[in-house]
Write a protein that holds these residues in place. Structure first.
Motif, PDB file in Angstrom:
ATOM      1  N   GLU A 128       8.267  -5.334  -7.095  1.00  0.00           N
ATOM      2  CA  GLU A 128       9.748  -5.092  -7.059  1.00  0.00           C
ATOM      3  C   GLU A 128      10.132  -4.525  -8.252  1.00  0.00           C
ATOM      4  O   GLU A 128      10.147  -5.096  -9.369  1.00  0.00           O
ATOM      5  CB  GLU A 128      10.492  -5.914  -6.299  1.00  0.00           C
ATOM      6  N   LYS A 147       7.391   2.217 -11.392  1.00  0.00           N
ATOM      7  CA  LYS A 147       7.993   2.047  -9.928  1.00  0.00           C
ATOM      8  C   LYS A 147       7.078   1.553  -8.950  1.00  0.00           C
ATOM      9  O   LYS A 147       7.221   1.200  -7.909  1.00  0.00           O
ATOM     10  CB  LYS A 147       8.333   3.394  -9.614  1.00  0.00           C
ATOM     11  N   LEU A 149       4.984   0.613  -6.241  1.00  0.00           N
ATOM     12  CA  LEU A 149       4.970   0.907  -4.786  1.00  0.00           C
ATOM     13  C   LEU A 149       5.806   2.048  -4.505  1.00  0.00           C
ATOM     14  O   LEU A 149       5.627   2.515  -3.389  1.00  0.00           O
ATOM     15  CB  LEU A 149       4.897  -0.481  -3.951  1.00  0.00           C
ATOM     16  N   ALA A 150       6.750   2.263  -5.232  1.00  0.00           N
ATOM     17  CA  ALA A 150       7.861   3.150  -4.701  1.00  0.00           C
ATOM     18  C   ALA A 150       7.698   4.727  -5.353  1.00  0.00           C
ATOM     19  O   ALA A 150       8.636   5.240  -5.242  1.00  0.00           O
ATOM     20  CB  ALA A 150       9.177   2.556  -5.277  1.00  0.00           C
ATOM     21  N   ASN A 152       5.376   8.069  -5.559  1.00  0.00           N
ATOM     22  CA  ASN A 152       4.030   8.811  -4.994  1.00  0.00           C
ATOM     23  C   ASN A 152       2.529   8.605  -5.826  1.00  0.00           C
ATOM     24  O   ASN A 152       1.629   8.594  -5.159  1.00  0.00           O
ATOM     25  CB  ASN A 152       4.155  10.181  -5.064  1.00  0.00           C
ATOM     26  N   TYR A 232      -0.313  -2.265   5.320  1.00  0.00           N
ATOM     27  CA  TYR A 232       0.665  -2.286   5.884  1.00  0.00           C
ATOM     28  C   TYR A 232       1.790  -3.302   5.725  1.00  0.00           C
ATOM     29  O   TYR A 232       3.063  -3.122   5.855  1.00  0.00           O
ATOM     30  CB  TYR A 232       0.202  -3.082   7.254  1.00  0.00           C
ATOM     31  N   MET A 234       2.619  -4.229   2.426  1.00  0.00           N
ATOM     32  CA  MET A 234       3.316  -3.806   1.254  1.00  0.00           C
ATOM     33  C   MET A 234       4.088  -2.448   1.199  1.00  0.00           C
ATOM     34  O   MET A 234       5.057  -2.395   0.747  1.00  0.00           O
ATOM     35  CB  MET A 234       2.308  -3.849   0.200  1.00  0.00           C
ATOM     36  N   THR A 235       3.493  -1.427   2.069  1.00  0.00           N
ATOM     37  CA  THR A 235       4.472  -0.351   2.143  1.00  0.00           C
ATOM     38  C   THR A 235       4.442   0.193   3.501  1.00  0.00           C
ATOM     39  O   THR A 235       5.119   1.367   3.518  1.00  0.00           O
ATOM     40  CB  THR A 235       3.492   0.671   1.092  1.00  0.00           C
ATOM     41  N   ALA A 236       3.624  -0.115   4.335  1.00  0.00           N
ATOM     42  CA  ALA A 236       3.703   0.627   5.688  1.00  0.00           C
ATOM     43  C   ALA A 236       3.387   1.947   5.648  1.00  0.00           C
ATOM     44  O   ALA A 236       3.669   2.890   6.570  1.00  0.00           O
ATOM     45  CB  ALA A 236       5.022   0.104   6.423  1.00  0.00           C
ATOM     46  N   PRO A 239       5.809   5.350  -0.264  1.00  0.00           N
ATOM     47  CA  PRO A 239       6.974   6.204   0.215  1.00  0.00           C
ATOM     48  C   PRO A 239       6.612   7.467   0.991  1.00  0.00           C
ATOM     49  O   PRO A 239       5.648   8.050   0.568  1.00  0.00           O
ATOM     50  CB  PRO A 239       7.706   6.129  -1.063  1.00  0.00           C
ATOM     51  N   GLY A 240       7.240   7.712   2.038  1.00  0.00           N
ATOM     52  CA  GLY A 240       7.134   9.002   2.800  1.00  0.00           C
ATOM     53  C   GLY A 240       5.568   8.812   3.535  1.00  0.00           C
ATOM     54  O   GLY A 240       5.570   7.656   4.056  1.00  0.00           O
ATOM     55  N   PHE A 241       4.733   9.398   2.911  1.00  0.00           N
ATOM     56  CA  PHE A 241       3.416   9.107   3.475  1.00  0.00           C
ATOM     57  C   PHE A 241       2.164   9.139   2.424  1.00  0.00           C
ATOM     58  O   PHE A 241       1.269   9.156   2.550  1.00  0.00           O
ATOM     59  CB  PHE A 241       3.001  10.170   4.633  1.00  0.00           C
ATOM     60  N   GLU A 244      -0.404   6.505   3.356  1.00  0.00           N
ATOM     61  CA  GLU A 244      -0.945   6.202   4.638  1.00  0.00           C
ATOM     62  C   GLU A 244      -2.190   6.766   4.824  1.00  0.00           C
ATOM     63  O   GLU A 244      -2.930   7.769   4.910  1.00  0.00           O
ATOM     64  CB  GLU A 244      -0.286   7.472   5.454  1.00  0.00           C
TER      65      GLU A 244
END
Lengths: 290, 440
Positions: A128, A147, A149-150, A152, A232, A234-236, A239-241, A244
């Motif tokens: 965080e 940043k 996980l937040a 790209n 899943y 931590m970020t699902a 951010p954005g994709f 993914e």
């Protein structure tokens, strides 16, 4: 009855294994392939239909699919390469005799036995940017805040760090087992010839150990390729994709959008990539050994 | 074979006879009045919600009163949708009562006929006595759980977008809670002080999750998600709203907004790191709980500000309770639903921090005395002008949220300077395709 058993013994004995493999492995895969050829979707207004390769064509036209393939390769490559180097290093250290060796080995197992979801939550707090320990640690070292996980660019390395933390011990343990099984003669011969430590490692240990390392890389590679739990939680995929991966992508298609046909086609693609990659590595190993 | 069938028939006859005997003979102890469903066990699949927390300890009262046993399990909202979808798709009949999100699942579940139609239940005086007061439910809430004239769930809670702010920081800076988005931006700018660990404003930035809390910003700018069956997130008004949302969160928000849903934003607000937070009103209890919040005594709430097109916060029914169409114990299930949404239980839930759907409760003295200052006014004023949805209302809503959410993420990442118009256009194409596929 007895005579029946005797006559058919070659069929009867492997039967339990065959039933298990067919029902637990072959059937699910075959069923997934079948579903991937239909347009089964809970949100569609028409009945389920056989659509041939339509899902695959849609898949190859979806920028999110290629983004997912790219991210999966990036994550796997980054995590597995660092894990291999660190794992071999740790194994070489643990291969010497020292006090408290078993204690250290036990500690090493801890990340592997922890629950992945709990690991994900703990690392999310750590990462965080405002109230987490991660930036506090960077600050103490005089480094600029991240940043994590937040962003790209940093999200995949941040996730890879968690994977590395969790799975390097496994590589170390596999390599350690390999080290224990190495023959002593080449080392004695090398000592007689006056080789130094680096030369012994480079020309004896590493070549003899490479089949074991390869096994570790293949196992870790397959696993990292399919990583789901930590990403899943931590970020699902965000951010954005930007995180993914293929498995998350397929999950979103299936359980987010309820497009079971499309999700199955993504999973078949994932299976093909994992299988293809594994075969390639095994083939490389065979040509290498010859 | 024949012998076995005969034996089966004899057995069945014996059972029937026994049943008839106990029924008419009166020798067995009779169940007390109102306990004709005694002995049945129903399964209630719920979400992790303050309403569920509030009623969990009351369930034994219901069991004692009716003799119906309740097996309850609860899940986080996305897991709940999955659980329900998987179980209901398989035709399993083991779920009797479940909690549902009308805007998220209403169309999907209706399309697949998973909801038991409830209109016949509420209109039947035998099933629903008048003293349960169905008429007392807020009209807009009932409309939210009605599709094509059929009531598919009983609404239990409402929520609306509101502005949480730090009273102490506003007083120090000599500021009033903002009434317009221009004032909101000015306040965010003035209060943003990263050097001292305080940021101006936070709101959700995680792809799909951001869409609902962005909606009030969208309406305030004069934009909307869908119009006439088509996605209109690329109109100049909508583009302006996306740029505005991206700019304030990029310039005056904490780092990492694009990975935040409400738990992360709430944690920051509760730890005193942000001056303002726009999100659902139901999240207030987490900020007021001194165990979880460092600023429990410093939280103010205000109406969501207005924009160039006026003040249009959303007010929705986030949760309702339904009976599964596949349930084999619908009568017992309905008894439980009625109890769960009765005035008595709902009042207790409201006192535990929920905002519920019965009018009488909002006029109740005990409730009014315990409400956070300003809450009742904000609720009343918001209710009068609110938009009844906070996301594109369609069957493939999850995928549509992801498509729109990605544009919002790009806007936050770049402070609104990316080609939002172009990205929005691409999202519109995706959403329109989804609408076409599900025949909407």
């Amino acid at each position: 009855m007895e005579r029946f058993i005797e006559r058919n013994i070659k069929w009867l004995f492997p039967l339990p294994a065959a039933v298990f493999i067919v029902s637990m492995m072959a059937f699910p895969v075959a069923y997934t392939i079948w579903v991937s050829l239909t347009d089964w979707s809970m949100t569609s207004s028409s009945a389920v239909q056989f659509v041939g390769l339509k899902n695959y064509i849609a898949l190859f036209n979806d920028p999110r699919f290629f983004n997912a393939v790219k991210l999966t390769l990036y994550f796997t490559g980054l995590a597995v390469s660092v894990e291999t180097v660190l794992g071999v290093g740790i194994a070489l250290i643990l291969n010497r005799e020292f006090k408290g060796k078993n204690f250290v080995k036990g500690i090493l197992l801890l990340p592997m036995v922890a629950t992945p979801v709990a690991i994900g939550l703990a690392w999310t707090l750590f990462y965080e940017p405002t109230i987490g320990l991660g930036n506090y640690a960077l600050q103490l070292l005089g480094l600029p805040a991240s940043k994590w996980l937040a962003s790209n660019t940093s999200v995949i390395p941040a996730l890879a760090i968690v994977d590395i933390w969790e799975w390097t011990p496994m590589v170390a343990l596999i390599v350690l087992a390999g080290l224990a099984a190495l023959p002593h003669d080449p080392y004695e011969a090398a000592m007689v010839d006056g080789a130094n430590t680096w030369q012994v490692f480079r020309y004896i240990t590493l070549p003899l150990l490479s089949p074991t390392i390869l096994v570790a890389v293949v196992l870790r590679g397959i696993d990292a390729f399919k990583t789901f739990d930590i990403i899943y939680t931590m970020t699902a995929g965000g951010p954005g994709f930007a995180s993914e991966t293929l498995n998350i992508y397929a999950y979103n298609l299936g359980f987010g959008y309820f497009k079971f046909g499309a999700a199955s086609s993504a999973l078949v693609a994932l299976l093909a990539l994992v299988l293809g990659g594994s075969l390639l590595v095994l083939w490389m190993r065979r040509t290498w050994e010859q | 074979m024949g012998k076995m069938m005969k034996r089966g028939a004899v057995f069945a006859a014996a059972v029937t006879a026994a049943a008839v005997l106990t029924g008419c003979g009166g020798s067995a102890p009779k169940a007390p009045e109102g306990q004709k469903l005694s002995g049945q066990t129903i399964r209630f699949v719920a979400s992790n919600h303050t309403y569920t927390d509030a009623i969990k300890s009351l369930i034994p009262e219901f069991e004692k009163k009716t003799g119906i046993k309740v097996k309850m399990e609860s899940y986080f909202e996305d897991q709940l949708t999955q659980k329900l979808t998987v179980e209901l798709t398989s035709g399993s009949s083991t779920i009797d009562v479940f909690m549902t999100r009308p805007l998220q699942e209403g169309r999907l579940f209706s399309k697949n006929k998973w909801y038991e139609p409830l209109s016949p239940y509420v209109t039947d005086t035998k099933k629903t006595p008048a003293d349960w007061k169905w008429n007392d439910f807020q009209k807009s809430a009932v409309e939210a759980t009605t599709l094509n004239g059929n009531l598919y769930a009983v609404p239990i809670v409402t929520e609306w977008e509101t502005l949480f702010y730090r009273k102490d920081l506003f007083a120090q800076a000599g500021l009033q809670p903002p009434k317009t988005l221009a004032e909101l931006e000015a306040a965010a700018k003035q209060l943003n002080d990263p050097a001292n660990g305080v940021y101006g404003i936070v709101s959700r930035g995680q792809r799909g999750a951001a869409v609902t809390q962005f909606s009030s910003y969208l309406y305030a700018h004069g934009g909307d998600f869908l119009k006439g069956g088509e996605c209109v997130i690329d109109t100049p008004e909508a583009v302006k709203a996306i740029q505005y949302y991206g700019k304030i969160l990029h310039d005056y928000g904490p780092p990492g907004v694009t990975n935040m849903s409400w738990p992360q934003a709430q944690a920051l607000m509760a730890s005193g790191k942000v001056a303002m937070w726009t999100d659902a009103s139901t999240l207030l209890p987490g900020l007021l709980d001194p165990q979880k919040s460092k600023v429990a005594d410093k939280i103010g709430i205000a109406m969501f500000p207005g924009g160039s097109a006026g003040q249009h916060p959303y007010m929705v029914v986030p949760w309702a309770v339904s009976i599964s169409a596949q349930s084999k114990q619908k009568e017992a299930a309905w008894e439980f639903v009625k109890w769960l949404s009765s005035e008595e239980v709902m009042k207790k839930a409201q006192l535990a921090g929920n905002t519920t759907t019965r009018n009488a409760i909002w006029n109740d003295k005990d409730v009014l005395a315990k409400l956070h200052p300003g809450m009742a006014d904000v609720a009343k004023q918001t209710g009068a002008i609110a938009v009844p949805y906070d996301r594109p209302v369609m069957t493939a809503v999850v995928e549509a949220r992801d498509a729109i959410g990605d544009v919002i993420v790009k806007s936050i990442e770049t402070g609104g300077t990316a080609d939002i118009a172009g990205l929005a256009k691409a999202a519109v194409a995706q959403v329109n395709e989804l609408l076409a596929k599900s025949g909407e």
